[in-house]
Design a protein around this motif. Structure first.
Motif, PDB file in Angstrom:
ATOM      1  N   PHE A  24      31.222  45.957  43.624  1.00 33.44           N
ATOM      2  CA  PHE A  24      32.378  46.764  44.019  1.00 33.44           C
ATOM      3  C   PHE A  24      33.126  46.131  45.171  1.00 33.44           C
ATOM      4  O   PHE A  24      34.351  46.282  45.292  1.00 33.44           O
ATOM      5  CB  PHE A  24      31.908  48.173  44.392  1.00 33.44           C
ATOM      6  N   PHE A  25      32.416  45.408  46.039  1.00 40.07           N
ATOM      7  CA  PHE A  25      33.042  44.764  47.198  1.00 40.07           C
ATOM      8  C   PHE A  25      33.274  43.277  46.961  1.00 40.07           C
ATOM      9  O   PHE A  25      33.586  42.552  47.920  1.00 40.07           O
ATOM     10  CB  PHE A  25      32.161  44.940  48.442  1.00 40.07           C
ATOM     11  N   ASN A  26      33.142  42.823  45.707  1.00 42.02           N
ATOM     12  CA  ASN A  26      33.344  41.396  45.438  1.00 42.02           C
ATOM     13  C   ASN A  26      33.931  41.222  44.040  1.00 42.02           C
ATOM     14  O   ASN A  26      33.239  40.825  43.102  1.00 42.02           O
ATOM     15  CB  ASN A  26      32.022  40.633  45.562  1.00 42.02           C
ATOM     16  N   HIS A  27      35.211  41.553  43.897  1.00 34.58           N
ATOM     17  CA  HIS A  27      35.929  41.319  42.654  1.00 34.58           C
ATOM     18  C   HIS A  27      36.607  39.955  42.628  1.00 34.58           C
ATOM     19  O   HIS A  27      37.229  39.600  41.630  1.00 34.58           O
ATOM     20  CB  HIS A  27      36.979  42.408  42.443  1.00 34.58           C
ATOM     21  N   ARG A  28      36.485  39.211  43.721  1.00 33.27           N
ATOM     22  CA  ARG A  28      37.174  37.919  43.793  1.00 33.27           C
ATOM     23  C   ARG A  28      36.670  36.961  42.723  1.00 33.27           C
ATOM     24  O   ARG A  28      37.458  36.213  42.135  1.00 33.27           O
ATOM     25  CB  ARG A  28      36.990  37.305  45.180  1.00 33.27           C
ATOM     26  N   ASP A  29      35.373  36.991  42.459  1.00 31.58           N
ATOM     27  CA  ASP A  29      34.833  36.078  41.453  1.00 31.58           C
ATOM     28  C   ASP A  29      35.382  36.397  40.066  1.00 31.58           C
ATOM     29  O   ASP A  29      35.703  35.486  39.292  1.00 31.58           O
ATOM     30  CB  ASP A  29      33.301  36.155  41.447  1.00 31.58           C
ATOM     31  N   ASP A  30      35.484  37.683  39.743  1.00 28.75           N
ATOM     32  CA  ASP A  30      36.036  38.056  38.441  1.00 28.75           C
ATOM     33  C   ASP A  30      37.507  37.671  38.334  1.00 28.75           C
ATOM     34  O   ASP A  30      37.957  37.214  37.273  1.00 28.75           O
ATOM     35  CB  ASP A  30      35.873  39.563  38.216  1.00 28.75           C
ATOM     36  N   VAL A  31      38.257  37.871  39.391  1.00 30.24           N
ATOM     37  CA  VAL A  31      39.676  37.514  39.362  1.00 30.24           C
ATOM     38  C   VAL A  31      39.849  36.017  39.155  1.00 30.24           C
ATOM     39  O   VAL A  31      40.665  35.572  38.331  1.00 30.24           O
ATOM     40  CB  VAL A  31      40.361  37.981  40.661  1.00 30.24           C
ATOM     41  N   ARG A  32      39.074  35.232  39.874  1.00 28.86           N
ATOM     42  CA  ARG A  32      39.192  33.774  39.740  1.00 28.86           C
ATOM     43  C   ARG A  32      38.734  33.315  38.358  1.00 28.86           C
ATOM     44  O   ARG A  32      39.351  32.442  37.741  1.00 28.86           O
ATOM     45  CB  ARG A  32      38.398  33.080  40.842  1.00 28.86           C
ATOM     46  N   ARG A  33      37.644  33.904  37.848  1.00 33.93           N
ATOM     47  CA  ARG A  33      37.154  33.521  36.530  1.00 33.93           C
ATOM     48  C   ARG A  33      38.168  33.890  35.442  1.00 33.93           C
ATOM     49  O   ARG A  33      38.445  33.089  34.543  1.00 33.93           O
ATOM     50  CB  ARG A  33      35.815  34.203  36.259  1.00 33.93           C
ATOM     51  N   GLY A  34      38.717  35.099  35.534  1.00 33.40           N
ATOM     52  CA  GLY A  34      39.712  35.494  34.546  1.00 33.40           C
ATOM     53  C   GLY A  34      40.993  34.691  34.660  1.00 33.40           C
ATOM     54  O   GLY A  34      41.612  34.349  33.638  1.00 33.40           O
ATOM     55  N   VAL A  75      35.217  48.432  27.429  1.00 32.50           N
ATOM     56  CA  VAL A  75      34.971  47.738  28.695  1.00 32.50           C
ATOM     57  C   VAL A  75      35.419  46.282  28.611  1.00 32.50           C
ATOM     58  O   VAL A  75      35.953  45.718  29.567  1.00 32.50           O
ATOM     59  CB  VAL A  75      33.481  47.832  29.080  1.00 32.50           C
ATOM     60  N   GLY A  76      35.211  45.643  27.457  1.00 36.53           N
ATOM     61  CA  GLY A  76      35.648  44.256  27.305  1.00 36.53           C
ATOM     62  C   GLY A  76      37.164  44.134  27.327  1.00 36.53           C
ATOM     63  O   GLY A  76      37.721  43.217  27.966  1.00 36.53           O
ATOM     64  N   ALA A  77      37.843  45.046  26.646  1.00 34.50           N
ATOM     65  CA  ALA A  77      39.303  45.030  26.658  1.00 34.50           C
ATOM     66  C   ALA A  77      39.843  45.333  28.054  1.00 34.50           C
ATOM     67  O   ALA A  77      40.856  44.758  28.479  1.00 34.50           O
ATOM     68  CB  ALA A  77      39.840  46.039  25.640  1.00 34.50           C
ATOM     69  N   LEU A  78      39.172  46.231  28.785  1.00 32.41           N
ATOM     70  CA  LEU A  78      39.593  46.540  30.150  1.00 32.41           C
ATOM     71  C   LEU A  78      39.441  45.321  31.055  1.00 32.41           C
ATOM     72  O   LEU A  78      40.298  45.045  31.905  1.00 32.41           O
ATOM     73  CB  LEU A  78      38.785  47.718  30.690  1.00 32.41           C
ATOM     74  N   TYR A  79      38.347  44.580  30.861  1.00 30.69           N
ATOM     75  CA  TYR A  79      38.139  43.360  31.657  1.00 30.69           C
ATOM     76  C   TYR A  79      39.260  42.359  31.379  1.00 30.69           C
ATOM     77  O   TYR A  79      39.786  41.721  32.304  1.00 30.69           O
ATOM     78  CB  TYR A  79      36.781  42.756  31.313  1.00 30.69           C
ATOM     79  N   PHE A  80      39.628  42.216  30.118  1.00 27.71           N
ATOM     80  CA  PHE A  80      40.714  41.292  29.780  1.00 27.71           C
ATOM     81  C   PHE A  80      42.019  41.749  30.412  1.00 27.71           C
ATOM     82  O   PHE A  80      42.746  40.936  31.001  1.00 27.71           O
ATOM     83  CB  PHE A  80      40.856  41.198  28.259  1.00 27.71           C
ATOM     84  N   ARG A  81      42.355  43.024  30.294  1.00 28.52           N
ATOM     85  CA  ARG A  81      43.630  43.505  30.834  1.00 28.52           C
ATOM     86  C   ARG A  81      43.687  43.376  32.351  1.00 28.52           C
ATOM     87  O   ARG A  81      44.760  43.194  32.920  1.00 28.52           O
ATOM     88  CB  ARG A  81      43.835  44.972  30.435  1.00 28.52           C
ATOM     89  N   ARG A  82      42.552  43.466  32.998  1.00 31.28           N
ATOM     90  CA  ARG A  82      42.548  43.462  34.461  1.00 31.28           C
ATOM     91  C   ARG A  82      42.596  42.050  35.032  1.00 31.28           C
ATOM     92  O   ARG A  82      43.251  41.828  36.070  1.00 31.28           O
ATOM     93  CB  ARG A  82      41.300  44.192  34.960  1.00 31.28           C
TER      94      ARG A  82
END
Length: 489
Positions: free
Chosen positions: A309-319, A80-87
């Protein structure tokens, strides 16, 4: 035709109206969130595309970062951690032509043990007792175009270390302390062999009283194979080799038996082996970047997962912000690892400053993770209870003391070699799991050692003005128009 002209549309019923309104709203929220994610990602990619256009020398390699991910407590999926990094982080690195390597821990504490062994190998390389590994593989010949050890170290320092989540931070810190701040033997250690030695000191496979041999079989004692030793622990290969020697079926005869004993006796014990003292100060390390990653595991986090599920914007900006820090940041503008004054750092959280990275993540660990020691003790008790029963039946059948029962005829008890092998694997897994729990439990803090001061640096967040945008190439000037033909006089 008349039906079409006389058709009178009407609104759907109340229930259908609620249904279609809900579907339309959720669909719009999903579409808008993913649209915003693509927009944010493209904005950050545009800020680093210029780095991918910079030329490299023929003998130069691209910048490389190392990503550490650990198995998250309560989740059986260690990726899951590697998937978060790749995404969320990888797209920024790819846009900037930055290479990366992912090192994942497949078990609790697996990343810590792997990094500890890597650091021990590095210390032996620096001490000159172990040759430096070749970049193209072990045992490869020396080639003039390959980077030297000094160039390899410099490339590591020019890169970065990326920690995905607080579990990776804890395991990395434990590996740093066990790797750099402990005394290690000059020769590499086989941890399986150490465990086998530890298991050989108990009496699990001892018999309370050895069965007396029948008088009529005494004359044939030299011809019958001796029973395997029941005291201590040996690897299955060692047990099988010894049984071949005892039965006389070994093609090497007694020569091997006499040659193995002096070799084992001449092998120095662990206490007598030469040691490498820990360095006074840890060598400079690549700059670090911490990516806050919270894995919502368990039934109690289902409402949060639905909202996420309806708010991936925060993860995208953080990554993307983390990727920007990695790509545009260097060891020269990185800040010092921020900890308290010497003697004021607590062992238990909260510890303050950078040691509290991702501390809020531990609030979402499932409660069953805290029951890990109790579950290990329960599984161990059940296993040894069944082991004693199966071992007794296996020995009785092997010695011919009784006939197998109907159930044993359908499924014969495993041999003593198989039981020893299973016990070794079980003990290794239990001890590794318990070690991982002790490192990752929320009640334990991040390990710290004062010799790390001055060696650890952290990449800074980038400002909105920091960017290396792609070059804009102007169109080539249009070809001059051909002169028009003039009428001849």
């Amino acid at each position: 035709m008349d039906g079409v002209l006389t058709w009178k549309p009407r609104l759907p019923s109340r229930n259908w109206s609620i249904f279609w309104a809900s579907v339309a709203t959720l669909s719009y929220l999903y579409y808008e969130d993913r649209r915003q994610c693509k927009k944010i990602l493209e904005e950050y990619k545009d800020r680093v595309r210029g780095l991918a256009e910079e030329p490299l020398a023929p003998n130069q390699l691209p910048r490389k970062v190392t990503v550490y991910t650990a198995k998250y407590p309560g989740d059986d999926d260690y990726e899951v951690g590697a998937l978060y990094f790749r995404r969320y982080v990888k797209p920024i690195l790819v846009a900037a032509a930055v290479d990366y390597e992912i090192v994942s821990g497949t078990r609790f504490g697996g990343l810590a043990r792997d990094l500890r062994d890597r650091i021990h190998e590095r210390r032996r390389n620096l001490a000159g007792v172990l040759p430096w590994p070749s970049p193209i593989g072990p045992g490869a010949p020396i080639m003039p175009f390959l980077p030297t050890p000094a160039q390899q170290l410099q490339r590591e320092l020019d890169g970065a270390v990326v920690l995905i989540g607080r579990p990776a931070l804890k395991e990395w810190a434990w590996a740093m302390k066990e790797g750099w701040n402990t005394e290690i033997p000059v020769k590499p250690v086989d941890h399986d062999e150490l465990l086998a030695t530890s298991l050989s000191e108990d009496s699990t496979f001892e018999e309370e009283s050895a069965p007396a041999a029948p008088a009529e079989a005494a004359s044939e004692e030299s011809e019958e194979p001796q029973p395997l030793p029941t005291k201590g622990f040996m690897l299955p290969s060692q047990v099988g080799f010894q049984s071949m020697q005892r039965s006389g079926s070994s093609p090497f005869g007694s020569r091997n038996a006499s040659s193995v004993a002096p070799a084992a006796a001449s092998e120095p014990s662990e206490a007598e082996q030469a040691k490498l003292a820990p360095p006074a100060n840890v060598p400079a390390q690549p700059p670090m970047c911490f990516v806050d990653f919270t894995n919502l595991v368990g039934w109690r986090n289902i409402p949060r997962r639905i909202a996420h599920f309806f708010n991936h914007r925060d993860d995208v900006r953080r990554g993307a912000e983390a990727g920007l820090s990695i790509v545009l940041g260097t060891k020269n503008d990185a800040r010092e690892f921020d900890v308290g004054a010497p003697g004021t750092i607590a062992d238990l959280p909260p510890q303050g400053d950078d040691l509290d990275w991702g501390l809020a993540e531990e609030d979402f660990y499932p409660p069953r993770f805290e029951k890990t020691p109790d579950q290990i003790a329960k599984d161990r008790e059940q296993f040894y209870e069944s082991l004693r029963t199966e071992l007794k039946a296996s020995r009785e059948l092997a010695r011919g003391e009784r006939e197998p029962t109907k159930a044993e005829k359908r499924e014969m008890p495993r041999s003593e070699i198989e039981l020893r092998d299973e016990r070794f694997n079980k003990e290794r897994d239990w001890r590794n799991l318990l070690h991982g729990y002790q490192v990752l439990t929320p009640s334990a803090g991040v390990v710290w050692n004062e010799s790390w001061r001055g060696s650890l640096r952290v990449l800074r967040p980038r400002s909105p003005d920091d960017a290396v945008r792609a070059r804009v190439y102007e169109d080539e000037p249009a070809a001059e128009a051909a002169p028009s033909e003039t009428a001849s006089a």
